[in-house]
Design a protein around this motif. Structure first.
Motif, PDB file in Angstrom:
ATOM      1  N   SER A 254       2.216 -37.611  30.042  1.00  0.00           N
ATOM      2  CA  SER A 254       2.396 -38.971  29.542  1.00  0.00           C
ATOM      3  C   SER A 254       1.761 -39.977  30.503  1.00  0.00           C
ATOM      4  O   SER A 254       1.089 -40.917  30.072  1.00  0.00           O
ATOM      5  CB  SER A 254       3.886 -39.270  29.371  1.00  0.00           C
ATOM      6  OG  SER A 254       4.079 -40.618  29.020  1.00  0.00           O
ATOM      7  N   GLY A 255       1.964 -39.772  31.802  1.00  0.00           N
ATOM      8  CA  GLY A 255       1.355 -40.643  32.799  1.00  0.00           C
ATOM      9  C   GLY A 255      -0.159 -40.567  32.788  1.00  0.00           C
ATOM     10  O   GLY A 255      -0.846 -41.584  32.875  1.00  0.00           O
ATOM     11  N   LEU A 256      -0.703 -39.359  32.669  1.00  0.00           N
ATOM     12  CA  LEU A 256      -2.153 -39.182  32.597  1.00  0.00           C
ATOM     13  C   LEU A 256      -2.726 -39.883  31.366  1.00  0.00           C
ATOM     14  O   LEU A 256      -3.732 -40.573  31.435  1.00  0.00           O
ATOM     15  CB  LEU A 256      -2.523 -37.699  32.530  1.00  0.00           C
ATOM     16  CG  LEU A 256      -2.405 -36.879  33.803  1.00  0.00           C
ATOM     17  CD1 LEU A 256      -2.587 -35.401  33.485  1.00  0.00           C
ATOM     18  CD2 LEU A 256      -3.429 -37.329  34.818  1.00  0.00           C
ATOM     19  N   TRP A 257      -2.057 -39.688  30.240  1.00  0.00           N
ATOM     20  CA  TRP A 257      -2.549 -40.217  28.971  1.00  0.00           C
ATOM     21  C   TRP A 257      -2.458 -41.739  28.917  1.00  0.00           C
ATOM     22  O   TRP A 257      -3.336 -42.413  28.393  1.00  0.00           O
ATOM     23  CB  TRP A 257      -1.762 -39.588  27.824  1.00  0.00           C
ATOM     24  CG  TRP A 257      -2.393 -39.762  26.478  1.00  0.00           C
ATOM     25  CD1 TRP A 257      -1.962 -40.569  25.481  1.00  0.00           C
ATOM     26  CD2 TRP A 257      -3.563 -39.104  25.988  1.00  0.00           C
ATOM     27  NE1 TRP A 257      -2.782 -40.459  24.386  1.00  0.00           N
ATOM     28  CE2 TRP A 257      -3.779 -39.564  24.663  1.00  0.00           C
ATOM     29  CE3 TRP A 257      -4.448 -38.187  26.518  1.00  0.00           C
ATOM     30  CZ2 TRP A 257      -4.839 -39.134  23.886  1.00  0.00           C
ATOM     31  CZ3 TRP A 257      -5.503 -37.746  25.740  1.00  0.00           C
ATOM     32  CH2 TRP A 257      -5.692 -38.227  24.435  1.00  0.00           C
ATOM     33  N   SER A 258      -1.391 -42.292  29.483  1.00  0.00           N
ATOM     34  CA  SER A 258      -1.184 -43.743  29.415  1.00  0.00           C
ATOM     35  C   SER A 258      -1.911 -44.502  30.509  1.00  0.00           C
ATOM     36  O   SER A 258      -1.946 -45.729  30.497  1.00  0.00           O
ATOM     37  CB  SER A 258       0.311 -44.060  29.491  1.00  0.00           C
ATOM     38  OG  SER A 258       0.810 -43.747  30.784  1.00  0.00           O
ATOM     39  N   GLY A 259      -2.469 -43.782  31.479  1.00  0.00           N
ATOM     40  CA  GLY A 259      -3.164 -44.452  32.569  1.00  0.00           C
ATOM     41  C   GLY A 259      -2.250 -44.833  33.708  1.00  0.00           C
ATOM     42  O   GLY A 259      -2.647 -45.551  34.615  1.00  0.00           O
TER      43      GLY A 259
END
Length: 109
Positions: free
Chosen positions: A37-42
Motif C-alpha cells: 500500500s505504501g509503495l503503491w500510494s507513494g
C-alpha cells in the motif's frame, strides 16, 4: 525524489496493487499488504536496492522510470529555508505542548 511506481506500472498494463504484488511474489519478492500500500500510494518508508531490482525486472523498466529527481526541492547554500525556523534567526517558534498518547490530558503545571 518522487516515486513514480503507479504510472510506470500503468504504462505496463498493471492497474492494481494486488496484481503487481502477485507478479513480484512470482519473482521471489513477497511484500506485505501494508508495505505494498505504501509503495503503491507513494508513501513508502524504505526500500532495499535488491527489491528495487525485482520491481524493475517485473515492470521491465529502468530506475529512472521509478525515481524522478526533483532538484528544485533542494535547499542551496545562501537560500532561505522554507517551513523551518533557524536558530538565532530572531523568529520565535511556537511552544511545544506535550500530549499523552492515550488521549488523557496532562496534570496542570
Amino acid at each position: 525524489m518522487r516515486w513514480n511506481l503507479r504510472l510506470t506500472a500503468a504504462n505496463k498494463g498493471i492497474w492494481k496493487a494486488s496484481e503487481l504484488q502477485r507478479n513480484l511474489a512470482e519473482h521471489g519478492l513477497v511484500i506485505s499488504a501494508g508495505k505494498m500500500s505504501g509503495l503503491w500510494s507513494g508513501q513508502l518508508v524504505s526500500l532495499k536496492l535488491e527489491d528495487l531490482d525485482v520491481i524493475c525486472v517485473v515492470l521491465g523498466c529502468e530506475i529512472g522510470d521509478l525515481l524522478i529527481p526533483e532538484p528544485g526541492k533542494v535547499n542551496r547554500p545562501g537560500q532561505e529555508e522554507t517551513g523551518r525556523v533557524a536558530v538565532g534567526s530572531g523568529t520565535i517558534a511556537p511552544a511545544v505542548v506535550p500530549k499523552r498518547r492515550d488521549g488523557r490530558s496532562l496534570p496542570p503545571t
